[in-house]
Write a protein that holds these residues in place. Structure first.
Motif, PDB file in Angstrom:
ATOM      1  N   GLY A 166       0.786  -1.228   0.000  1.00  0.00           N
ATOM      2  CA  GLY A 166       0.000   0.000   0.000  1.00  0.00           C
ATOM      3  C   GLY A 166       0.815   1.275   0.000  1.00  0.00           C
ATOM      4  O   GLY A 166       0.250   2.373  -0.058  1.00  0.00           O
ATOM      5  N   VAL A 167       2.144   1.172   0.052  1.00  0.00           N
ATOM      6  CA  VAL A 167       3.014   2.354   0.029  1.00  0.00           C
ATOM      7  C   VAL A 167       3.662   2.458  -1.347  1.00  0.00           C
ATOM      8  O   VAL A 167       4.438   1.589  -1.751  1.00  0.00           O
ATOM      9  CB  VAL A 167       4.108   2.277   1.115  1.00  0.00           C
ATOM     10  N   SER A 168       3.347   3.497  -2.081  1.00  0.00           N
ATOM     11  CA  SER A 168       3.873   3.680  -3.432  1.00  0.00           C
ATOM     12  C   SER A 168       5.228   4.376  -3.387  1.00  0.00           C
ATOM     13  O   SER A 168       5.639   4.930  -2.352  1.00  0.00           O
ATOM     14  CB  SER A 168       2.901   4.515  -4.265  1.00  0.00           C
ATOM     15  N   VAL A 169       5.911   4.373  -4.522  1.00  0.00           N
ATOM     16  CA  VAL A 169       7.192   5.069  -4.624  1.00  0.00           C
ATOM     17  C   VAL A 169       7.008   6.562  -4.371  1.00  0.00           C
ATOM     18  O   VAL A 169       7.804   7.198  -3.662  1.00  0.00           O
ATOM     19  CB  VAL A 169       7.826   4.835  -6.008  1.00  0.00           C
ATOM     20  N   ASP A 170       5.953   7.138  -4.935  1.00  0.00           N
ATOM     21  CA  ASP A 170       5.705   8.568  -4.741  1.00  0.00           C
ATOM     22  C   ASP A 170       5.429   8.902  -3.283  1.00  0.00           C
ATOM     23  O   ASP A 170       5.883   9.940  -2.767  1.00  0.00           O
ATOM     24  CB  ASP A 170       4.507   9.010  -5.602  1.00  0.00           C
ATOM     25  N   SER A 171       4.689   8.015  -2.608  1.00  0.00           N
ATOM     26  CA  SER A 171       4.390   8.229  -1.194  1.00  0.00           C
ATOM     27  C   SER A 171       5.668   8.151  -0.358  1.00  0.00           C
ATOM     28  O   SER A 171       5.883   8.960   0.553  1.00  0.00           O
ATOM     29  CB  SER A 171       3.373   7.189  -0.723  1.00  0.00           C
ATOM     30  N   ARG A 172       6.525   7.191  -0.683  1.00  0.00           N
ATOM     31  CA  ARG A 172       7.797   7.059   0.021  1.00  0.00           C
ATOM     32  C   ARG A 172       8.663   8.303  -0.182  1.00  0.00           C
ATOM     33  O   ARG A 172       9.263   8.822   0.755  1.00  0.00           O
ATOM     34  CB  ARG A 172       8.533   5.821  -0.480  1.00  0.00           C
ATOM     35  N   ARG A 173       8.686   8.819  -1.418  1.00  0.00           N
ATOM     36  CA  ARG A 173       9.484  10.000  -1.711  1.00  0.00           C
ATOM     37  C   ARG A 173       8.961  11.216  -0.946  1.00  0.00           C
ATOM     38  O   ARG A 173       9.748  12.015  -0.418  1.00  0.00           O
ATOM     39  CB  ARG A 173       9.438  10.265  -3.217  1.00  0.00           C
ATOM     40  N   LEU A 174       7.654  11.354  -0.860  1.00  0.00           N
ATOM     41  CA  LEU A 174       7.054  12.471  -0.132  1.00  0.00           C
ATOM     42  C   LEU A 174       7.397  12.403   1.349  1.00  0.00           C
ATOM     43  O   LEU A 174       7.743  13.423   1.971  1.00  0.00           O
ATOM     44  CB  LEU A 174       5.531  12.454  -0.326  1.00  0.00           C
ATOM     45  N   MET A 175       7.320  11.177   1.915  1.00  0.00           N
ATOM     46  CA  MET A 175       7.649  10.998   3.330  1.00  0.00           C
ATOM     47  C   MET A 175       9.109  11.373   3.602  1.00  0.00           C
ATOM     48  O   MET A 175       9.419  12.059   4.579  1.00  0.00           O
ATOM     49  CB  MET A 175       7.384   9.548   3.750  1.00  0.00           C
ATOM     50  N   LEU A 176      10.032  10.928   2.716  1.00  0.00           N
ATOM     51  CA  LEU A 176      11.447  11.211   2.904  1.00  0.00           C
ATOM     52  C   LEU A 176      11.751  12.702   2.772  1.00  0.00           C
ATOM     53  O   LEU A 176      12.619  13.230   3.464  1.00  0.00           O
ATOM     54  CB  LEU A 176      12.282  10.413   1.902  1.00  0.00           C
ATOM     55  N   LEU A 182      12.691  17.941   8.475  1.00  0.00           N
ATOM     56  CA  LEU A 182      12.787  17.877   9.929  1.00  0.00           C
ATOM     57  C   LEU A 182      14.238  17.715  10.380  1.00  0.00           C
ATOM     58  O   LEU A 182      14.691  18.346  11.344  1.00  0.00           O
ATOM     59  CB  LEU A 182      11.939  16.721  10.465  1.00  0.00           C
ATOM     60  N   HIS A 183      14.983  16.863   9.682  1.00  0.00           N
ATOM     61  CA  HIS A 183      16.392  16.665  10.027  1.00  0.00           C
ATOM     62  C   HIS A 183      17.201  17.941   9.803  1.00  0.00           C
ATOM     63  O   HIS A 183      18.083  18.291  10.606  1.00  0.00           O
ATOM     64  CB  HIS A 183      16.990  15.522   9.195  1.00  0.00           C
ATOM     65  N   GLU A 184      16.902  18.644   8.723  1.00  0.00           N
ATOM     66  CA  GLU A 184      17.624  19.894   8.440  1.00  0.00           C
ATOM     67  C   GLU A 184      17.300  20.945   9.493  1.00  0.00           C
ATOM     68  O   GLU A 184      18.159  21.746   9.885  1.00  0.00           O
ATOM     69  CB  GLU A 184      17.270  20.390   7.041  1.00  0.00           C
ATOM     70  N   HIS A 185      16.059  20.951   9.955  1.00  0.00           N
ATOM     71  CA  HIS A 185      15.669  21.857  11.032  1.00  0.00           C
ATOM     72  C   HIS A 185      16.440  21.518  12.311  1.00  0.00           C
ATOM     73  O   HIS A 185      16.941  22.420  13.014  1.00  0.00           O
ATOM     74  CB  HIS A 185      14.161  21.751  11.277  1.00  0.00           C
ATOM     75  N   GLN A 186      16.559  20.225  12.588  1.00  0.00           N
ATOM     76  CA  GLN A 186      17.330  19.790  13.759  1.00  0.00           C
ATOM     77  C   GLN A 186      18.808  20.144  13.605  1.00  0.00           C
ATOM     78  O   GLN A 186      19.459  20.585  14.560  1.00  0.00           O
ATOM     79  CB  GLN A 186      17.173  18.277  13.945  1.00  0.00           C
ATOM     80  N   PHE A 187      19.351  19.966  12.401  1.00  0.00           N
ATOM     81  CA  PHE A 187      20.761  20.245  12.151  1.00  0.00           C
ATOM     82  C   PHE A 187      21.071  21.731  12.322  1.00  0.00           C
ATOM     83  O   PHE A 187      22.145  22.104  12.804  1.00  0.00           O
ATOM     84  CB  PHE A 187      21.139  19.786  10.740  1.00  0.00           C
ATOM     85  N   ALA A 188      20.117  22.585  11.935  1.00  0.00           N
ATOM     86  CA  ALA A 188      20.323  24.027  12.081  1.00  0.00           C
ATOM     87  C   ALA A 188      20.471  24.416  13.547  1.00  0.00           C
ATOM     88  O   ALA A 188      21.243  25.318  13.892  1.00  0.00           O
ATOM     89  CB  ALA A 188      19.150  24.786  11.441  1.00  0.00           C
ATOM     90  N   ALA A 189      19.742  23.704  14.419  1.00  0.00           N
ATOM     91  CA  ALA A 189      19.815  24.001  15.851  1.00  0.00           C
ATOM     92  C   ALA A 189      20.986  23.300  16.520  1.00  0.00           C
ATOM     93  O   ALA A 189      21.616  23.842  17.432  1.00  0.00           O
ATOM     94  CB  ALA A 189      18.507  23.594  16.531  1.00  0.00           C
ATOM     95  N   THR A 190      21.284  22.088  16.043  1.00  0.00           N
ATOM     96  CA  THR A 190      22.373  21.282  16.615  1.00  0.00           C
ATOM     97  C   THR A 190      23.188  20.700  15.471  1.00  0.00           C
ATOM     98  O   THR A 190      22.874  19.630  14.955  1.00  0.00           O
ATOM     99  CB  THR A 190      21.815  20.130  17.487  1.00  0.00           C
TER     100      THR A 190
END
Length: 363
Positions: free
Chosen positions: A123-133, A139-147
């Motif tokens: 039920g998880v498509s390639v497009d859905s996986r790409r959107l999630m990533l 979120l990771h970049e936001h975390q990296f900016a702070a730490t």
């Protein structure tokens, strides 16, 4: 029984007829020696330059020093023969130690998905996986900016590599496009996933795709007993595939810039251990053992080093593990003294404060 083969007249056992057939393509080092007498520290020393677990592995150092050649595949992969007993193998042998984790080895399994969780859930498509990533990356970049921790960036890289591997791994691990004569050259086990033969062929395919470092492990050589029955079986499993890999690389024009290394962490005593036949075996022996090399600038068709008449000590051109590492790195375009990484206040390298280039191994 042993007979001489090749222009250098190297001695090969009757248990290794296929290896003997490539005598003019390989360099046999008969004088390797190490410092460890037990498997765990011995393999760790061979793989990391230290007997104590925690240092980066050889493949990780090369990934760090040379970078990736194919952005869609890991620069360092590991294949282990399936179903073998013997001494256990820990992930520290292909770990990145204190180097960034993106340089650690990726273990390929003998399964439908060679890498865990390679396929998307139902039920998880390639497009859905790409959107999630994409959202996760934000979120990771936001975390990296702070730490600004480098491991956060490594995590982003891991997720992106995993996404690209989803399309590339199935192709590179599918052997159905291999000609029958190539399959035959690796022996009857090649069509069985997870065998040494299948892994040798897989190694060639990964090398073709630009994977920098491919590590194959084949366990169960710990013959403290039952040597007459066990040794021929292990040699039969590995002799033809290993020789076929060298021949395959050569006929494809890949051997000049691909370095093949075959060996173990230490040798065996030349005298018997234990009871009389058929149960005799041999003990661990770090003072001298053999390994062979092919391609990558090695001196083909040669024999390096010499032991005494009893095979107990080296008497000419001893090859220590640190010198072995230094020379292999030179062949791969790296000065072992200059590839360093600062950790806990000082610079570290694969050879630590040791190692010298062994010119007698060079072509």
């Amino acid at each position: 029984k042993f007979t001489q083969h090749g222009q250098a007249g190297g001695w090969f056992s009757e248990l290794l007829p296929h290896t003997a057939s490539i005598a003019d393509d390989i360099c046999v080092a008969r004088s390797m020696f190490t410092e460890s007498i037990n498997h765990g520290p011995g393999v760790t020393f061979f793989q990391t330059g230290s007997q104590i677990a925690g240092r980066p592995s050889f493949g990780s150092w090369l990934s760090y020093g040379l970078g990736a050649e194919n952005a869609n595949l890991p620069s360092f992969t590991v294949l282990i023969t399936k179903g073998k007993g013997g001494q256990p193998l820990g992930s520290h042998l292909w770990g990145s130690g204190f180097l960034p984790t993106k340089h650690q080895g990726v273990l390929f399994r003998a399964a439908k998905d060679p890498v865990l969780y390679l396929g998307n859930p139902a039920g998880v498509s390639v497009d859905s996986r790409r959107l999630m990533l994409d959202r996760l990356k934000e979120l990771h970049e936001h975390q990296f900016a702070a730490t600004p921790d480098v491991e956060i960036q490594n995590r982003i890289d891991h997720y992106e590599m995993a996404f690209r591997m989803q399309s590339c791994i199935p192709e590179v691990t599918d052997l159905s496009d291999e000609p029958q004569h190539v399959l035959d050259s690796y022996g009857p086990d090649v069509k069985t996933p997870g065998t040494f033969a299948a892994n040798c062929l897989q190694a060639r395919r990964l090398a073709e795709k630009g994977v920098r470092f491919i590590q194959l492990y084949h366990q169960d050589w710990d013959h403290h007993g039952g040597l007459p029955g066990a040794l021929p079986k292990l040699c039969k499993e590995t002799d033809q595939p290993a020789a076929a890999l060298v021949k395959d690389l050569k006929q494809r024009g890949m051997l000049d810039d691909t370095l093949v290394v075959w060996g173990g962490e230490f040798g065996r005593t030349s005298y018997c251990q234990g009871k009389i036949q058929p149960n005799f075996g041999r003990d661990h022996h770090p003072r001298c053992f053999s390994a062979w090399f092919a391609g990558g600038g090695i001196k083909a068709g040669s024999v390096y080093g010499e032991t005494d008449d009893f095979g107990y000590n080296t008497v000419k051109d001893g090859l220590h593990i640190h010198d072995f590492h230094a020379t292999l790195m030179h062949l791969l375009g790296i000065d072992h003294e200059r590839l360093t990484y600062k950790f806990q206040g000082r610079g570290y390298r694969l050879t630590d404060v040791h190692g010298k280039l062994v010119k007698g191994l060079l072509g």
